[in-house]
Design a protein around this motif. Structure first.
Motif, short mmCIF file in Angstrom:
data_model
loop_
_atom_site.label_atom_id
_atom_site.label_comp_id
_atom_site.label_asym_id
_atom_site.label_seq_id
_atom_site.Cartn_x
_atom_site.Cartn_y
_atom_site.Cartn_z
N PHE A 1 34.15 31.66 30.24
CA PHE A 1 35.27 32.37 30.53
C PHE A 1 35.77 31.70 31.67
O PHE A 1 36.12 32.85 32.15
CB PHE A 1 35.52 33.78 30.14
CG PHE A 1 34.89 34.47 28.13
CD1 PHE A 1 35.64 34.17 27.31
CD2 PHE A 1 33.69 34.14 28.18
CE1 PHE A 1 34.87 34.83 26.52
CE2 PHE A 1 33.02 34.80 27.13
CZ PHE A 1 34.53 35.18 26.33
N PRO A 2 36.14 30.92 31.94
CA PRO A 2 36.49 30.38 33.44
C PRO A 2 38.00 30.98 34.20
O PRO A 2 37.61 31.64 35.47
CB PRO A 2 36.46 28.95 33.28
CG PRO A 2 37.04 28.00 32.00
CD PRO A 2 36.43 29.78 31.20
N THR A 3 38.81 31.28 33.46
CA THR A 3 39.53 31.94 34.09
C THR A 3 39.47 33.34 34.34
O THR A 3 40.08 33.56 35.23
CB THR A 3 41.22 31.61 32.75
OG1 THR A 3 41.23 30.17 32.34
CG2 THR A 3 42.63 31.98 33.37
N LEU A 4 38.86 33.58 33.07
CA LEU A 4 38.90 35.54 33.53
C LEU A 4 38.27 35.15 34.18
O LEU A 4 38.44 36.29 35.09
CB LEU A 4 38.31 36.11 31.86
CG LEU A 4 38.22 37.50 32.08
CD1 LEU A 4 38.94 38.24 32.25
CD2 LEU A 4 37.37 37.82 29.98
N GLU A 5 37.23 34.95 34.60
CA GLU A 5 36.48 35.28 35.52
C GLU A 5 36.18 34.85 36.85
O GLU A 5 36.25 35.67 37.76
CB GLU A 5 34.85 33.61 35.76
CG GLU A 5 33.55 34.17 35.99
CD GLU A 5 33.08 33.11 37.32
OE1 GLU A 5 32.24 33.12 37.77
OE2 GLU A 5 34.36 32.25 37.23
N GLY A 6 37.17 33.78 37.10
CA GLY A 6 38.12 33.89 38.57
C GLY A 6 38.50 34.92 38.47
O GLY A 6 39.16 35.49 39.77
N GLU A 7 39.48 35.65 37.70
CA GLU A 7 40.22 37.26 38.48
C GLU A 7 39.84 38.08 38.71
O GLU A 7 39.73 38.64 39.30
CB GLU A 7 41.14 37.02 36.78
CG GLU A 7 42.04 35.62 36.34
CD GLU A 7 43.65 35.97 35.45
OE1 GLU A 7 42.21 37.14 33.88
OE2 GLU A 7 43.86 35.12 34.38
N LEU A 8 38.21 38.23 37.49
CA LEU A 8 37.25 38.51 38.43
C LEU A 8 37.04 38.92 39.24
O LEU A 8 36.81 39.83 40.49
CB LEU A 8 36.36 39.03 36.89
CG LEU A 8 36.42 39.65 35.37
CD1 LEU A 8 35.87 39.43 34.52
CD2 LEU A 8 37.57 41.15 35.87
N LEU A 9 36.70 37.65 39.99
CA LEU A 9 36.20 37.44 41.31
C LEU A 9 37.40 38.27 42.02
O LEU A 9 36.42 37.93 43.20
CB LEU A 9 35.73 35.97 41.71
CG LEU A 9 34.52 35.84 40.78
CD1 LEU A 9 34.06 34.26 40.69
CD2 LEU A 9 33.40 36.60 41.12
N ALA A 10 38.64 36.81 42.16
CA ALA A 10 38.92 37.99 42.49
C ALA A 10 39.45 39.14 42.66
O ALA A 10 39.59 39.56 43.95
CB ALA A 10 40.49 36.60 42.79
N GLY A 11 39.99 39.80 41.70
CA GLY A 11 39.63 41.00 41.47
C GLY A 11 38.83 41.73 42.06
O GLY A 11 38.91 42.94 42.83
N GLN A 12 37.71 41.85 42.26
CA GLN A 12 36.46 42.39 42.24
C GLN A 12 36.19 41.87 43.47
O GLN A 12 34.37 42.10 43.29
CB GLN A 12 35.31 42.32 40.98
CG GLN A 12 35.98 43.40 39.81
CD GLN A 12 36.48 44.93 40.76
OE1 GLN A 12 35.98 45.62 41.11
NE2 GLN A 12 38.05 45.75 39.94
N TYR A 13 36.08 41.30 44.43
CA TYR A 13 35.67 39.86 45.25
C TYR A 13 35.06 41.15 46.65
O TYR A 13 33.53 41.22 46.83
CB TYR A 13 36.56 39.60 46.42
CG TYR A 13 36.12 39.07 47.35
CD1 TYR A 13 35.37 37.85 47.12
CD2 TYR A 13 35.76 39.26 48.52
CE1 TYR A 13 34.66 36.84 48.29
CE2 TYR A 13 34.73 38.53 49.54
CZ TYR A 13 34.49 36.65 49.06
OH TYR A 13 34.52 37.03 50.44
N PRO A 14 35.38 42.70 46.92
CA PRO A 14 34.51 43.11 47.73
C PRO A 14 33.53 43.43 47.51
O PRO A 14 32.74 43.78 47.71
CB PRO A 14 36.05 44.00 47.60
CG PRO A 14 37.18 43.80 47.96
CD PRO A 14 36.55 42.80 46.82
N VAL A 15 33.46 44.23 45.15
CA VAL A 15 32.30 45.22 44.74
C VAL A 15 31.54 44.05 44.57
O VAL A 15 30.46 44.03 45.22
CB VAL A 15 32.92 45.87 43.69
CG1 VAL A 15 31.67 45.71 43.20
CG2 VAL A 15 33.72 46.77 43.66
N LEU A 16 31.89 43.15 44.62
CA LEU A 16 30.33 41.91 43.96
C LEU A 16 29.92 41.21 45.12
O LEU A 16 28.97 41.12 45.40
CB LEU A 16 31.62 40.38 43.22
CG LEU A 16 32.01 40.93 41.88
CD1 LEU A 16 32.83 39.50 41.41
CD2 LEU A 16 31.06 41.00 41.24
#
Length: 264
Positions: free
Chosen positions: A72-87
């Motif tokens: 799920f490369p697209t979804l993973e990229g969106e999650l990384l961008a959106g949850q960047y501080p948490v991750l």
């Protein structure tokens, strides 16, 4: 026969569930290190209880990220961008905790009290950071806001609840592994329930979180192209049984209670 698309959705849930249950045991025990271990020797005993497991447990989190990136490369990229501080907070806590664990084993036992205390603090702070970050990530997914960090009282309460569940899970793990005064302290908080009952209950609760949170994600709509899934999913299905077998062997090999400190 299940299609690659269906298996691609099931696999990240499976790996994430494995990390919450297995990794939650060493994270939760690390969170309670000051309570369980009152002396330097007792703290070494507490760390020895999960020392054989924590690296293997971390593989499940790495596998979860790997499956998301591959299938799920697209979804993973969106999650990384959106949850960047948490991750970033989660990864920082992970690195700090592991640094504390490995550095502790290099401190001389006949000296270096301050350095050992610093390592112990890194283990505790890192464990709490990982637990709270995982809670914030779950809060964002459960509230339907996966592409931005969750805020407000609801997010804080969910994060604290998940962290508390990690701690109770580690407490149950401690009652299965420890001896002496650390065991007695863990047993006092577990209460009348047997060690296995407490550990099994928290395992079920923690294991239910990833599928519930993942159900809010549009996994099927963001899956990689069929050719990619046809290549990756069979490879993952070949590797997964070896991962499970290694985990089972580790738990069987180190099933006895610890009576002395380990290399950490």
């Amino acid at each position: 026969m299940h299609s690659p698309e269906t298996l691609a959705v099931v696999l990240p849930a499976f790996f994430a569930t494995g990390w919450f249950i297995l990794g939650g045991s060493d994270i939760g025990t690390g969170m309670l290190l000051p309570y369980l271990g009152r002396t330097a020797r007792e703290r070494r005993l507490v760390i020895a209880s999960f020392a054989p497991f924590f690296l293997g447990n971390e593989v499940w989190l790495i596998a979860t990220a790997g499956v998301l990136a591959g299938c799920f490369p697209t979804l993973e990229g969106e999650l990384l961008a959106g949850q960047y501080p948490v991750l970033v907070a989660l990864l920082t806590g992970w690195v700090v905790r592991d640094t504390g664990l490995w550095s502790r084993g290099r401190v001389r036992t006949d000296g270096g009290g301050r350095r050992r205390a610093l390592c112990d603090a890194a283990v505790v702070c890192g464990s709490w950071t990982v637990a709270l970050s995982a809670g914030l990530l779950l809060a964002a997914l459960l509230t339907g806001a996966p592409y931005e960090p969750v805020g407000g009282p609801a997010g804080v309460l969910v994060a604290l609840a998940v962290a508390a569940l990690f701690a109770v899970h580690g407490l149950g793990f401690a009652t299965l592994r420890l001896t002496g005064p650390p065991y007695e302290r863990a047993r006092l908080l577990v209460g009348r329930n047997g060690p296995w009952q407490s550990f099994a209950l928290t395992a079920v609760l923690l294991g239910a979180l990833p599928p519930a949170a993942g159900g809010t994600l549009p996994l099927a709509a963001h899956a990689a192209d069929p050719a990619t899934l046809a290549l990756l999913v069979p490879a993952l299905l070949v590797v997964t049984p070896f991962l499970v077998a290694a985990q089972v062997w580790t738990w069987i090999a180190f099933r006895r209670r610890v009576t002395g400190p380990s290399y950490l």
